[in-house]
Scaffold this motif. Structure first.
Motif, PDB file in Angstrom:
ATOM      1  N   HIS A   1       8.136  -9.015   7.382  1.00 38.35           N
ATOM      2  CA  HIS A   1       7.856  -8.825   5.954  1.00 38.35           C
ATOM      3  C   HIS A   1       8.162  -7.401   5.486  1.00 38.35           C
ATOM      4  O   HIS A   1       8.147  -7.143   4.292  1.00 38.35           O
ATOM      5  N   GLU A   2       8.457  -6.495   6.411  1.00 36.35           N
ATOM      6  CA  GLU A   2       8.840  -5.125   6.040  1.00 36.35           C
ATOM      7  C   GLU A   2      10.363  -5.039   6.087  1.00 36.35           C
ATOM      8  O   GLU A   2      10.957  -4.740   7.111  1.00 36.35           O
ATOM      9  N   SER A   3      11.003  -5.301   4.985  1.00 38.51           N
ATOM     10  CA  SER A   3      12.446  -5.544   4.968  1.00 38.51           C
ATOM     11  C   SER A   3      13.234  -4.327   4.537  1.00 38.51           C
ATOM     12  O   SER A   3      12.723  -3.390   3.927  1.00 38.51           O
TER      13      SER A   3
ATOM     14  N   VAL B   1      14.893  -3.952  -0.879  1.00 36.40           N
ATOM     15  CA  VAL B   1      13.851  -4.597  -0.082  1.00 36.40           C
ATOM     16  C   VAL B   1      13.411  -5.838  -0.839  1.00 36.40           C
ATOM     17  O   VAL B   1      13.568  -5.933  -2.064  1.00 36.40           O
TER      18      VAL B   1
ATOM     19  N   VAL C   1      10.233  -8.337  -1.878  1.00 38.13           N
ATOM     20  CA  VAL C   1       8.781  -8.391  -2.043  1.00 38.13           C
ATOM     21  C   VAL C   1       8.216  -9.433  -1.081  1.00 38.13           C
ATOM     22  O   VAL C   1       8.865 -10.448  -0.791  1.00 38.13           O
ATOM     23  N   VAL C   2       7.016  -9.206  -0.597  1.00 38.42           N
ATOM     24  CA  VAL C   2       6.420 -10.093   0.405  1.00 38.42           C
ATOM     25  C   VAL C   2       5.780 -11.322  -0.240  1.00 38.42           C
ATOM     26  O   VAL C   2       6.086 -12.460   0.115  1.00 38.42           O
TER      27      VAL C   2
ATOM     28  N   GLU D   1       3.759 -16.063   1.394  1.00 33.79           N
ATOM     29  CA  GLU D   1       4.232 -14.738   1.774  1.00 33.79           C
ATOM     30  C   GLU D   1       5.412 -14.842   2.725  1.00 33.79           C
ATOM     31  O   GLU D   1       5.356 -15.601   3.706  1.00 33.79           O
TER      32      GLU D   1
ATOM     33  N   GLU E   1       7.643  -1.254   2.369  1.00 36.10           N
ATOM     34  CA  GLU E   1       6.488  -2.157   2.267  1.00 36.10           C
ATOM     35  C   GLU E   1       5.190  -1.454   2.614  1.00 36.10           C
ATOM     36  O   GLU E   1       4.210  -1.557   1.847  1.00 36.10           O
TER      37      GLU E   1
ATOM     38  N   THR F   1       4.125   0.541  -0.268  1.00 34.53           N
ATOM     39  CA  THR F   1       3.516  -0.211  -1.381  1.00 34.53           C
ATOM     40  C   THR F   1       2.021  -0.390  -1.160  1.00 34.53           C
ATOM     41  O   THR F   1       1.243  -0.405  -2.127  1.00 34.53           O
TER      42      THR F   1
ATOM     43  N   ASN G   1      -2.142  -5.743   0.220  1.00 37.29           N
ATOM     44  CA  ASN G   1      -0.955  -6.295  -0.427  1.00 37.29           C
ATOM     45  C   ASN G   1      -0.552  -5.437  -1.622  1.00 37.29           C
ATOM     46  O   ASN G   1      -1.062  -4.338  -1.822  1.00 37.29           O
TER      47      ASN G   1
ATOM     48  N   TYR H   1       5.334  -1.867  -5.959  1.00 32.81           N
ATOM     49  CA  TYR H   1       6.652  -1.669  -5.351  1.00 32.81           C
ATOM     50  C   TYR H   1       7.436  -0.615  -6.121  1.00 32.81           C
ATOM     51  O   TYR H   1       8.125   0.220  -5.527  1.00 32.81           O
TER      52      TYR H   1
END
Length: 353
Positions: A64-66, A86, A88-89, A115, A151, A154, A297, A303
């Motif tokens: 999820h950390e792209s 990136v 968003v999760v 998610e 991420e 954020t 989150n 973001y």
């Protein structure tokens, strides 16, 4: 294409799998992956403690950390081929609840959110991935080596946003902040505190390795003593708690000056007992007008705040947070902690060691 997948709730099933090539449905971006970060949530999923596969599927693509680079983008999307992005999760629930309906899907009230890489949606740990333009964020091109930190940034951008919202209940001019924990979340929280012009102190247990120097070079002060002693000495107006360790949590709550604000970002393990003077703690919180808030989150606003914070940061300092870059084929190495780890990332672009 290659992707890192697991069978949720079944430990020991993490593997690099061949999955169908990513395609970009109408209106989506197609992105070439550069890296994904590995965090505690990924380790829990790999251990079988957490996670949900997409409906009708056995395996979940994690990550999820792209960080990726746009290959194709639809006209009018605001993105172009070559953009650093990136994904968003979280996605809002389909009902939606009131919070999701107002774009605050990080505050979902009914738990029906999904998610990427965690809950019912494939993540970003694949050679290519697609994402809706409304859930992609463009990064400064200078961040091509460190944008994978977006991420976790954020998370702390939201934490600071929450602190500032609470602070506006009355006059609020904080001067001193204490961050407990010098992992990626703690260090990035400290960075955002420094960017706000605050006197920043970071408390962690290690005395050597990269963390003390990272804190010092940020312009903050590193401590490794008892939280009560440190807090007595610095009298923080704000505490960002980034460990989830029980004694530190309650020490942080008791640590602030009058009208202090504590933001809890660390997720604690359950079933660990701790004896505290609950009445005394409550008395202090009430009589000192203190506030304690939990934060997890992030939504699109956070973001955007994180992208701005990273664009202002020292890229060389950010690069030092990434202590290991591991090609995805050697993913198992990323899930074994090493003493000097700060942030470990998996790479898809051939980089790594």
């Amino acid at each position: 294409m290659r992707a890192l997948t697991t069978i949720p709730l079944h430990g020991g099933t993490l593997q690099v799998s061949d999955v169908p090539d990513a395609t970009a449905p109408d209106g989506h971006l197609l992105v070439d992956a550069l890296a994904v970060g590995v965090c505690g949530t990924d380790r829990e999923i790999a251990d079988g403690d957490y996670g949900w596969a997409p409906p009708g599927r056995e395996r979940l693509v994690i990550g999820h950390e792209s960080l990726g680079r746009v290959r194709t983008a639809p006209d009018g999307s605001g993105f172009s081929a070559g953009d650093l992005v990136v994904g968003v999760v979280r996605r809002p629930d389909p009902v939606p609840c009131g919070a999701c309906a107002h774009g605050q899907f990080d505050m979902c009230r009914n738990g029906q959110y999904t998610e990427r890489g965690i809950k019912q949606l494939d993540g970003y740990a694949s050679e290519h991935w697609s994402v809706e333009p409304d859930f992609a964020v463009k990064l400064d091109p200078r961040l091509h080596q460190v944008g994978v930190l977006m991420e976790p940034t954020t998370v702390v951008a939201k934490a600071w946003d929450q602190v500032e919202h609470v602070g506006r209940r009355a006059w609020f001019e904080p001067r001193t902040v204490l961050v407990t924990g010098a992992g990626p979340i703690g260090l990035l929280a400290a960075m955002l505190g420094v960017q706000r012009g605050l006197e920043v102190h970071v408390l962690d247990q290690v005395t050597d390795g990269p963390k003390p120097a990272l804190v010092s070079d940020l312009g903050a002060t590193y401590h490794h003593g008892d939280i009560d002693e440190v807090a007595t000495a610095i009298k923080p107006d704000v505490v960002i708690e980034a460990t989830g360790v029980g004694p530190l949590i309650f020490g942080a709550i008791a640590a602030t000056s009058s009208y202090g604000i504590v933001c809890l970002t660390g997720v604690s393990p359950t079933r660990r007992r701790l004896t505290i003077d609950a009445g005394g703690l409550n008395r202090e919180i009430v009589l000192e007008n203190e506030a304690v808030v939990g934060s997890v989150n992030a939504n699109l606003h956070h973001y955007q705040l994180a992208a701005q914070a990273l664009a202002k940061a020292d890229v060389d300092w950010l690069a030092r947070l990434i202590t290991r870059r591991i090609p995805v084929e050697r993913f198992a190495d990323a899930f074994v902690d090493q003493d000097d780890d700060v942030k470990v990332v998996l790479t898809f672009d051939g980089s790594g060691s």
